[in-house]
Design a protein around this motif. Structure first.
Motif, mmCIF file in Angstrom:
data_model
loop_
_atom_site.group_PDB
_atom_site.id
_atom_site.type_symbol
_atom_site.label_atom_id
_atom_site.label_comp_id
_atom_site.label_asym_id
_atom_site.label_seq_id
_atom_site.Cartn_x
_atom_site.Cartn_y
_atom_site.Cartn_z
ATOM 1 N N ASN A 21 0.826 -1.226 0.000
ATOM 2 C CA ASN A 21 0.000 0.000 0.000
ATOM 3 C C ASN A 21 0.852 1.264 0.000
ATOM 4 O O ASN A 21 0.536 2.238 0.670
ATOM 5 C CB ASN A 21 -0.946 0.026 1.214
ATOM 6 N N VAL A 53 -16.124 3.490 8.088
ATOM 7 C CA VAL A 53 -15.251 2.329 7.869
ATOM 8 C C VAL A 53 -14.070 2.760 6.995
ATOM 9 O O VAL A 53 -14.244 3.507 6.027
ATOM 10 C CB VAL A 53 -16.022 1.179 7.180
ATOM 11 N N VAL A 55 -12.135 2.074 4.197
ATOM 12 C CA VAL A 55 -12.254 1.174 3.044
ATOM 13 C C VAL A 55 -10.920 1.012 2.335
ATOM 14 O O VAL A 55 -10.694 0.012 1.655
ATOM 15 C CB VAL A 55 -13.356 1.630 2.049
ATOM 16 N N ASP A 56 -10.023 1.996 2.492
ATOM 17 C CA ASP A 56 -8.705 1.851 1.880
ATOM 18 C C ASP A 56 -7.689 2.674 2.665
ATOM 19 O O ASP A 56 -8.044 3.688 3.282
ATOM 20 C CB ASP A 56 -8.748 2.287 0.413
ATOM 21 N N GLU A 76 -2.115 -2.500 6.025
ATOM 22 C CA GLU A 76 -2.776 -3.789 5.773
ATOM 23 C C GLU A 76 -3.849 -4.057 6.820
ATOM 24 O O GLU A 76 -4.935 -4.528 6.499
ATOM 25 C CB GLU A 76 -1.752 -4.933 5.824
ATOM 26 N N LYS A 79 -7.359 -1.858 6.557
ATOM 27 C CA LYS A 79 -8.327 -1.969 5.451
ATOM 28 C C LYS A 79 -9.562 -2.749 5.869
ATOM 29 O O LYS A 79 -9.465 -3.902 6.294
ATOM 30 C CB LYS A 79 -7.687 -2.658 4.251
ATOM 31 N N GLY A 80 -10.699 -2.088 5.750
ATOM 32 C CA GLY A 80 -11.965 -2.772 5.994
ATOM 33 C C GLY A 80 -12.446 -2.755 7.432
ATOM 34 O O GLY A 80 -13.449 -3.367 7.752
ATOM 35 N N ILE A 81 -11.714 -2.066 8.327
ATOM 36 C CA ILE A 81 -12.187 -2.044 9.718
ATOM 37 C C ILE A 81 -12.775 -0.675 10.058
ATOM 38 O O ILE A 81 -12.398 0.346 9.479
ATOM 39 C CB ILE A 81 -11.078 -2.429 10.739
#
Ligand code: ZN
Length: 146
Positions: A21, A53, A55-56, A76, A79-81
């Protein structure tokens, strides 16, 4: 040397060599910059937050292997939390490198638990997380570990 071997584990080398990333994030809506003058590390963190959230997530910067690996592992993990979970993770990470808390609760981030033996390196490891906190608060001021 044994301690250094423990500190610079293979996964840290790997994330330093090939940071995940890495680069500016297209469409990010939060960002912050952080500096660790003691070591010369600098990190910019980019987040794309949608409905509370993350998202990236991405980062840019330069510095020692510990700071770059920490930023790579952090993006890493983010992402997504939800934002609240990211704030909790940041607290848990600081506890871990300060020598309290349970490294096993931190998943892959546990590889950085070795920095607790090296007080100077703790700031390298926590720089991306300080910068994350600033980004979450939408702080426009650059943060510093000092
Ligand atoms: Zn450093």
């Amino acid at each position: 040397m044994e301690d250094l071997r423990n500190l610079y584990q293979e996964v840290i080398f790997d994330h330093n060599r090939q940071p995940r990333n890495f680069g500016k994030l297209e469409g990010s809506n939060r960002e912050a910059k952080g500096y660790n003058p003691l070591c010369g590390d600098e990190v910019s963190v980019y987040l794309k937050i949608d409905n509370g959230v993350i998202v990236d997530a991405a980062f840019e910067g330069s510095g020692c292997a510990i700071s770059m690996a920490s930023a790579s592992l952090m993006t890493e993990a983010l992402k997504g939390i939800p934002v609240a979970a990211a704030q909790q993770l940041s607290e848990n990470f600081h506890d871990m490198v300060a020598g309290s808390g349970n490294p096993q609760e931190l998943g892959k981030l546990e590889v950085l638990s070795g920095v607790r033996e090296f007080p100077v390196r703790v700031k390298c490891a926590t720089l991306p997380w300080h910068t994350l906190n600033a980004a979450l608060k939408s702080s426009k001021e650059p943060v510093t570990t000092e």
